[in-house]
Design an enzyme around this catalytic site. Structure first.
Site, PDB file in Angstrom:
ATOM      1  N   ASP A  13      -8.432  49.799  42.827  1.00 24.88           N
ATOM      2  CA  ASP A  13      -9.854  49.434  42.953  1.00 24.88           C
ATOM      3  C   ASP A  13     -10.540  49.277  41.596  1.00 24.88           C
ATOM      4  OD1 ASP A  13      -9.542  49.761  45.729  1.00 24.88           O
ATOM      5  OD2 ASP A  13      -9.942  51.902  45.543  1.00 24.88           O
ATOM      6  N   LYS A  16      -9.779  44.361  40.034  1.00 21.90           N
ATOM      7  CA  LYS A  16      -8.770  43.363  39.655  1.00 21.90           C
ATOM      8  C   LYS A  16      -9.096  41.997  40.228  1.00 21.90           C
ATOM      9  CE  LYS A  16      -5.418  45.866  41.329  1.00 21.90           C
ATOM     10  NZ  LYS A  16      -6.060  47.156  41.529  1.00 21.90           N
ATOM     11  N   GLY A  40      -7.235  45.390  48.688  1.00 19.79           N
ATOM     12  CA  GLY A  40      -8.394  44.596  49.104  1.00 19.79           C
ATOM     13  C   GLY A  40      -9.149  44.116  47.884  1.00 19.79           C
ATOM     14  N   HIS A  41      -9.311  42.822  47.790  1.00 20.06           N
ATOM     15  CA  HIS A  41     -10.052  42.244  46.667  1.00 20.06           C
ATOM     16  C   HIS A  41     -11.329  41.641  47.205  1.00 20.06           C
ATOM     17  CE1 HIS A  41      -6.891  42.600  43.906  1.00 20.06           C
ATOM     18  NE2 HIS A  41      -6.327  41.416  44.003  1.00 20.06           N
ATOM     19  N   GLN A 223      -3.134  47.777  43.897  1.00 20.44           N
ATOM     20  CA  GLN A 223      -3.256  49.225  43.640  1.00 20.44           C
ATOM     21  C   GLN A 223      -3.299  49.491  42.119  1.00 20.44           C
ATOM     22  OE1 GLN A 223      -0.552  48.460  46.199  1.00 20.44           O
ATOM     23  NE2 GLN A 223      -2.293  48.400  47.565  1.00 20.44           N
TER      24      GLN A 223
HETATM   25  P1  IMP Z   1      -0.858  53.659  51.438  1.00 19.54           P
HETATM   26  O1  IMP Z   1      -0.638  52.662  50.363  1.00 19.54           O
HETATM   27  O2  IMP Z   1      -1.683  53.145  52.581  1.00 19.54           O
HETATM   28  O3  IMP Z   1       0.417  54.309  51.886  1.00 19.54           O
HETATM   29  O4  IMP Z   1      -1.754  54.845  50.805  1.00 19.54           O
HETATM   30  C1  IMP Z   1      -1.233  55.742  49.804  1.00 19.54           C
HETATM   31  C2  IMP Z   1      -2.323  56.107  48.799  1.00 19.54           C
HETATM   32  O5  IMP Z   1      -2.654  54.956  48.032  1.00 19.54           O
HETATM   33  C3  IMP Z   1      -3.629  56.597  49.421  1.00 19.54           C
HETATM   34  O6  IMP Z   1      -4.199  57.574  48.572  1.00 19.54           O
HETATM   35  C4  IMP Z   1      -4.507  55.350  49.425  1.00 19.54           C
HETATM   36  O7  IMP Z   1      -5.871  55.666  49.415  1.00 19.54           O
HETATM   37  C5  IMP Z   1      -4.052  54.693  48.125  1.00 19.54           C
HETATM   38  N1  IMP Z   1      -4.228  53.240  48.119  1.00 19.54           N
HETATM   39  C6  IMP Z   1      -3.469  52.320  48.748  1.00 19.54           C
HETATM   40  N2  IMP Z   1      -3.917  51.074  48.493  1.00 19.54           N
HETATM   41  C7  IMP Z   1      -4.960  51.213  47.672  1.00 19.54           C
HETATM   42  C8  IMP Z   1      -5.826  50.266  47.031  1.00 19.54           C
HETATM   43  O8  IMP Z   1      -5.699  49.063  47.141  1.00 19.54           O
HETATM   44  N3  IMP Z   1      -6.798  50.818  46.253  1.00 19.54           N
HETATM   45  C9  IMP Z   1      -6.926  52.155  46.064  1.00 19.54           C
HETATM   46  N4  IMP Z   1      -6.144  53.054  46.631  1.00 19.54           N
HETATM   47  C10 IMP Z   1      -5.163  52.596  47.432  1.00 19.54           C
END
Ligand code: IMP
Length: 432
Positions: A13, A16, A40-41, A223
């Site tokens: 977040d 990007k 998510g962008h 991420q």
């Molecule tokens: P998962 O990717 O859904 O398995 O989540 C694993 C961890 O990564 C959690 O703490 C989520 O909040 C974090 N996470 C996954 N995708 C994002 C993102 O795009 N931005 C910020 N945190 C993310």
């Protein structure tokens, strides 16, 4: 611009989307190489807001080839919704190419993500419950289903039968949950296959051909570094590799093909979900940053945890990704604060730690050492040159660069494409 890898330098977040969109203007091809619709962008183009989860933001330009590489896990329902929404808004998706080797997310992945989080109770990771982890688990266990398998009815049927048998066993016997009906999943995914077949391609071939022809390529990470499966705050991480090196694997290129690596970092720090966050602010300043920065998740809407800029994380990210520079976003959010702070190290049992530790017990005892700098009260959203920024804002950026040992190439002062300041070095990257 040559081949550029753009990654998140913190916990995701970082903004990007805006930087990708900015660089995509110069690129011929934009590719995603890891993650899924956990990302998510939000991209703002001339007062229109686009929310993208899977498709690279290059899609907003009619002349760019956009690629979803083999390292991405795809939820076809989400992808089709995104395609439809773009088409409805008059954006052509004809230039999208999806790797035949990309793995697919199924409803059992989402269910397992959810029940597994429930089971963990207070130790839960705080995943997005999009089925990302379970889909990557299947990929590693060599039972996953790829896009190329989906479009072959016989192959798909036998793979789905085998998978569903195992997953239903798990769901009913271990998690006391309902089984999924084979026919329902089968029919739904056969429909998805028909809609997505035309987008499939050998995307590594397309990218390598483009590189050979000297085209400009942008690899768009999702991420952030601290959520990387190897290098992040494990187990509070995602199940893919958001670091720059992963672009090679997830897009199918060699390391020698990469010219530039840019890390996107917010002027402060945020994190969603559980896990360590040394500079987190649980006070009014944290709430101020959340409110002024609009720090709520694009994917899940969850409020983000907010804190000061962590120089230890910044330096670590510089090392792990081999960063050429930072793109610092959302500097404008800090305007109006009397003082701003940068964490320069962690105090631990009388010592100062400068390198991000792997040990959670150590991390829990770490106390951030802050350098306090005077804030700035001016509205900086109209600044387009470094020299136009208030002295204190410039000083703040300089200290970030000194503490992290990473130069600053670009600074975001608002959500619009135009609200960007570019250093001379960065202009050079883009002009090549
Ligand atoms: P998962 O990717 O859904 O398995 O989540 C694993 C961890 O990564 C959690 O703490 C989520 O909040 C974090 N996470 C996954 N995708 C994002 C993102 O795009 N931005 C910020 N945190 C993310």
């Amino acid at each position: 611009m040559s081949t550029v890898v753009l990654i998140g330098a913190q916990w995701g977040d970082e903004g990007k989307g805006k930087v990708t969109d900015f660089l995509a203007q110069r690129a011929d091809l934009v590719a995603r190489y890891q993650g899924g619709n956990n990302a998510g962008h939000t991209v703002v183009v001339e007062d229109r807001e686009f929310k993208l989860h899977l498709i690279p933001s290059g899609i907003l330009y009619p002349d760019k080839i956009c690629i979803i590489g083999s390292g991405v896990v795809i939820d076809p329902e989400v992808l089709l919704r995104e395609l439809e929404s773009l088409e409805k808004q008059g954006i052509s998706t004809a230039n999208l190419k999806i790797s035949e080797r990309a793995h697919i997310i199924f409803p059992y992945h989402q269910k397992l993500d959810f029940v597994e989080e429930e089971r963990k109770g207070k130790n839960k990771i705080g995943t997005t419950c999009r089925g990302i982890g379970p889909a990557y688990m299947d990929k590693s266990a060599r039972v996953g289903i790829r896009m190329i398998d989906l479009v072959d009815p016989d192959e798909f049927k036998s793979l789905l039968e085998r998978n569903l048998e195992g997953k239903n066993h798990l769901l009913t016997r271990v998690y006391n949950n309902e089984a999924l009906d084979f026919n329902r999943v089968w029919e739904t995914y056969v429909r998805y296959a028909a809609s997505l077949k035309g987008y499939l391609a050998d995307t590594s071939l397309i990218i390598n051909e483009a590189i050979k022809q000297g085209q400009s390529i942008l690899f768009e990470g999702a991420q952030g570094t601290m959520l990387d499966l190897d290098h992040g705050t494990y187990p509070y991480v995602t199940s893919s590799h958001p670091v720059a090196g992963a672009a090679c694997i997830g897009a199918g290129i060699g390391p020698t093909c990469i010219d530039w690596v840019i890390g996107v970092a917010k002027a402060y720090t945020t994190r969603v979900g559980g896990g360590p966050f040394p500079t987190e602010l649980k006070d009014d300043t944290g709430a101020y940053i959340r409110k002024h920065g609009g720090e709520f998740g694009t994917t899940t809407g969850r409020p983000r945890r907010c804190g000061w800029f962590d120089g230890v994380v910044g330096r670590y990210s510089g090392r792990i990704n081999g960063l050429h520079c930072f793109a610092v976003t959302k500097l404008d959010v800090l305007s109006g604060l009397e003082k701003v702070k940068i964490c320069t190290g962690y105090g631990y049992r009388g010592d100062i730690i400068k390198d991000f530790p792997a040990n959670h017990k150590v991390l829990r005892e770490c106390i951030p050492v802050y350098e306090e700098l005077p804030g700035w009260q001016e509205d900086i959203s109209g600044c387009r040159e470094f020299s136009e920024l208030p002295y204190n804002a410039r000083r703040y950026l300089e200290r970030i660069s000194e503490v992290t040992e990473v130069p600053i190439g670009l600074v975001g002062v608002g959500s619009r494409r135009s609200q960007t300041i570019i250093s001379d070095d960065f202009s050079e990257v883009m002009d090549r």
